[in-house]
Design a protein around this motif. Structure first.
Motif, PDB file in Angstrom:
ATOM      1  N   GLN A 214       1.546  -5.763  -8.152  1.00 31.38           N
ATOM      2  CA  GLN A 214       1.101  -5.126  -9.389  1.00 31.38           C
ATOM      3  C   GLN A 214       1.687  -3.738  -9.604  1.00 31.38           C
ATOM      4  O   GLN A 214       1.959  -3.343 -10.737  1.00 31.38           O
ATOM      5  CB  GLN A 214      -0.440  -5.026  -9.395  1.00 31.38           C
ATOM      6  N   ILE A 215       1.896  -2.986  -8.521  1.00 33.11           N
ATOM      7  CA  ILE A 215       2.342  -1.596  -8.657  1.00 33.11           C
ATOM      8  C   ILE A 215       3.738  -1.390  -8.072  1.00 33.11           C
ATOM      9  O   ILE A 215       4.582  -0.763  -8.697  1.00 33.11           O
ATOM     10  CB  ILE A 215       1.329  -0.639  -7.986  1.00 33.11           C
ATOM     11  N   GLY A 216       3.990  -1.913  -6.885  1.00 33.37           N
ATOM     12  CA  GLY A 216       5.319  -1.768  -6.293  1.00 33.37           C
ATOM     13  C   GLY A 216       5.266  -1.775  -4.781  1.00 33.37           C
ATOM     14  O   GLY A 216       4.237  -1.470  -4.170  1.00 33.37           O
ATOM     15  N   LYS A 217       6.387  -2.116  -4.176  1.00 34.04           N
ATOM     16  CA  LYS A 217       6.412  -2.231  -2.714  1.00 34.04           C
ATOM     17  C   LYS A 217       6.322  -0.868  -2.026  1.00 34.04           C
ATOM     18  O   LYS A 217       5.740  -0.748  -0.944  1.00 34.04           O
ATOM     19  CB  LYS A 217       7.662  -2.981  -2.262  1.00 34.04           C
ATOM     20  N   THR A 218       6.904   0.176  -2.643  1.00 37.10           N
ATOM     21  CA  THR A 218       6.824   1.511  -2.039  1.00 37.10           C
ATOM     22  C   THR A 218       5.374   1.969  -1.948  1.00 37.10           C
ATOM     23  O   THR A 218       4.935   2.486  -0.909  1.00 37.10           O
ATOM     24  CB  THR A 218       7.636   2.530  -2.872  1.00 37.10           C
ATOM     25  N   PHE A 219       4.640   1.785  -3.044  1.00 38.46           N
ATOM     26  CA  PHE A 219       3.215   2.123  -3.062  1.00 38.46           C
ATOM     27  C   PHE A 219       2.463   1.338  -1.991  1.00 38.46           C
ATOM     28  O   PHE A 219       1.632   1.892  -1.263  1.00 38.46           O
ATOM     29  CB  PHE A 219       2.639   1.822  -4.444  1.00 38.46           C
ATOM     30  N   ALA A 220       2.732   0.036  -1.885  1.00 37.68           N
ATOM     31  CA  ALA A 220       2.023  -0.817  -0.926  1.00 37.68           C
ATOM     32  C   ALA A 220       2.319  -0.408   0.517  1.00 37.68           C
ATOM     33  O   ALA A 220       1.414  -0.370   1.362  1.00 37.68           O
ATOM     34  CB  ALA A 220       2.403  -2.282  -1.156  1.00 37.68           C
ATOM     35  N   ILE A 221       3.579  -0.089   0.794  1.00 38.34           N
ATOM     36  CA  ILE A 221       3.966   0.291   2.161  1.00 38.34           C
ATOM     37  C   ILE A 221       3.318   1.628   2.551  1.00 38.34           C
ATOM     38  O   ILE A 221       2.761   1.777   3.646  1.00 38.34           O
ATOM     39  CB  ILE A 221       5.500   0.375   2.280  1.00 38.34           C
ATOM     40  N   LYS A 222       3.382   2.599   1.640  1.00 39.25           N
ATOM     41  CA  LYS A 222       2.772   3.902   1.915  1.00 39.25           C
ATOM     42  C   LYS A 222       1.263   3.778   2.093  1.00 39.25           C
ATOM     43  O   LYS A 222       0.668   4.419   2.963  1.00 39.25           O
ATOM     44  CB  LYS A 222       3.101   4.875   0.791  1.00 39.25           C
ATOM     45  N   SER A 223       0.639   2.932   1.270  1.00 37.93           N
ATOM     46  CA  SER A 223      -0.809   2.730   1.376  1.00 37.93           C
ATOM     47  C   SER A 223      -1.168   2.025   2.677  1.00 37.93           C
ATOM     48  O   SER A 223      -2.175   2.355   3.314  1.00 37.93           O
ATOM     49  CB  SER A 223      -1.311   1.910   0.179  1.00 37.93           C
ATOM     50  N   PHE A 224      -0.341   1.060   3.080  1.00 37.09           N
ATOM     51  CA  PHE A 224      -0.576   0.362   4.344  1.00 37.09           C
ATOM     52  C   PHE A 224      -0.516   1.336   5.516  1.00 37.09           C
ATOM     53  O   PHE A 224      -1.366   1.297   6.417  1.00 37.09           O
ATOM     54  CB  PHE A 224       0.465  -0.750   4.529  1.00 37.09           C
ATOM     55  N   LEU A 225       0.479   2.222   5.512  1.00 37.70           N
ATOM     56  CA  LEU A 225       0.609   3.206   6.593  1.00 37.70           C
ATOM     57  C   LEU A 225      -0.574   4.175   6.594  1.00 37.70           C
ATOM     58  O   LEU A 225      -1.100   4.531   7.659  1.00 37.70           O
ATOM     59  CB  LEU A 225       1.923   3.978   6.430  1.00 37.70           C
ATOM     60  N   THR A 226      -1.005   4.601   5.407  1.00 35.93           N
ATOM     61  CA  THR A 226      -2.122   5.544   5.308  1.00 35.93           C
ATOM     62  C   THR A 226      -3.424   4.909   5.781  1.00 35.93           C
ATOM     63  O   THR A 226      -4.187   5.521   6.543  1.00 35.93           O
ATOM     64  CB  THR A 226      -2.279   6.022   3.856  1.00 35.93           C
ATOM     65  N   ILE A 227      -3.696   3.690   5.325  1.00 40.35           N
ATOM     66  CA  ILE A 227      -4.927   2.991   5.731  1.00 40.35           C
ATOM     67  C   ILE A 227      -4.896   2.675   7.223  1.00 40.35           C
ATOM     68  O   ILE A 227      -5.924   2.785   7.913  1.00 40.35           O
ATOM     69  CB  ILE A 227      -5.104   1.709   4.899  1.00 40.35           C
ATOM     70  N   SER A 228      -3.738   2.291   7.740  1.00 33.96           N
ATOM     71  CA  SER A 228      -3.613   2.022   9.176  1.00 33.96           C
ATOM     72  C   SER A 228      -3.895   3.283   9.988  1.00 33.96           C
ATOM     73  O   SER A 228      -4.602   3.242  11.007  1.00 33.96           O
ATOM     74  CB  SER A 228      -2.201   1.498   9.497  1.00 33.96           C
ATOM     75  N   LEU A 229      -3.347   4.411   9.530  1.00 39.29           N
ATOM     76  CA  LEU A 229      -3.588   5.682  10.219  1.00 39.29           C
ATOM     77  C   LEU A 229      -5.066   6.047  10.170  1.00 39.29           C
ATOM     78  O   LEU A 229      -5.638   6.506  11.177  1.00 39.29           O
ATOM     79  CB  LEU A 229      -2.746   6.787   9.579  1.00 39.29           C
ATOM     80  N   LEU A 230      -5.702   5.822   9.014  1.00 34.42           N
ATOM     81  CA  LEU A 230      -7.141   6.100   8.885  1.00 34.42           C
ATOM     82  C   LEU A 230      -7.943   5.260   9.868  1.00 34.42           C
ATOM     83  O   LEU A 230      -8.842   5.771  10.566  1.00 34.42           O
ATOM     84  CB  LEU A 230      -7.596   5.806   7.451  1.00 34.42           C
TER      85      LEU A 230
END
Length: 297
Positions: free
Chosen positions: A78-94
């Motif tokens: 829906q938004i883009g792969k860059t957004f998804a990858i950055k969000s995945f890294l952020t949520i994983s770090l959290l």
């Protein structure tokens, strides 16, 4: 040119990485020091994760990571792969930080827990969004369903949270649900402050036959920039070529709005003004124009 682009890219990546890490730390502090020890929830995916952790006595970090995965997949398309990858890294770090590190409990006062837990969680969400990522996937689903159903994103998020707090009231207690609602509102308002800033800007469109005088007033009295659009009135009793007019657009702070209205009223009491909030600003003349340059003009 390539060197400048490279330096700009490095600065952008560094800034976004810093904001995402800062967001994770703020969110972890809000969860570990306020919400988790006192069994208070939030809205969205975070609220669902905390609720499941309380009911099943599982790890909140595991639920935060697992429940966000479907939303990240949806965000990829829906938004883009860059957004998804950055969000995945952020949520994983959290999830990793919550799983491995524990902040000291600050207070057990329910009201303070709800307000400050929501505040720090909101800081975390806001900084993460500033960095181009999310730590709560509810908005991704709301954007997707909004396109399908016709509901706005805000309406869908509100519906999600009503369901979450209703389930919390049933499974835990009404008191817990009420404090969780306070947490949600504290977090949402903090996110707004982080994204929009404390200096709220207002975009003002001015239509007046005295556009020259109003433009001069904005530049010299308010010392703000202005953009002129060439337009024509939709209705005019005069000739068609006399209905042409200049439309002024300027951006000011909320605190300057009353003064702008007063100054315009002095020049043209019948001037037509359209005002709207400006979410974000890039470039242009945002600061007040220097007096020396104005005097030279």
């Amino acid at each position: 040119m390539a060197n400048k682009i490279s330096i700009g890219s490095v600065r952008q990546i560094t800034r976004e990485t810093f904001l995402m890490i800062l967001g994770v730390l703020c969110a972890t502090f809000g969860l570990e020091s306020f919400l988790l020890p006192n069994d208070v929830l939030d809205g969205g995916v975070t609220g669902i994760s905390l609720l499941l952790a309380l009911v099943t006595e599982g790890r909140p970090s595991v639920f935060i990571f697992l429940i966000n995965i479907p939303f990240l997949i949806l965000g990829w398309f829906q938004i883009g792969k860059t957004f998804a990858i950055k969000s995945f890294l952020t949520i994983s770090l959290l999830a990793i930080v919550i799983y491995n590190f524990h902040f000291p409990v600050i207070t057990d006062d329910s009201l303070l827990v709800a307000v400050f837990g929501g505040f720090f969680l909101g800081l975390g969400i806001g900084f993460s969004i500033r960095g181009g990522a999310i730590i709560d996937g509810t908005e991704v689903l709301a954007i997707y369903l909004g396109k399908k159903t016709g509901f706005s994103v805000g309406e869908l998020i509100l519906i999600f949270n009503i369901i979450i707090f209703s389930v919390a009231a049933y499974l835990l207690s009404i008191e817990t649900a009420l404090y969780s609602i306070i947490t949600y509102f504290a977090a949402s308002r903090t996110v707004d402050f982080v994204l929009e800033g404390f200096d709220e800007y207002i975009g003002v469109t001015i239509i007046s036959d005295s556009h020259k005088e109003i433009r001069e007033m904005i530049l010299t009295t308010l010392r703000r920039g202005a953009t002129i659009y060439h337009g024509s009135k939709g209705f005019s009793e005069m000739q068609q070529n006399e209905s042409n007019t200049n439309i002024i657009y300027t951006v000011i702070t909320r605190l300057e709005l009353a003064r702008l209205e007063a100054e315009i009223h002095k020049i043209d009491p019948s001037a037509f003004l359209v005002m709207s909030k400006v979410k974000d600003i890039r470039g242009g003349m945002i600061k007040k124009l220097p007096l020396k340059k104005l005097k030279k003009k």
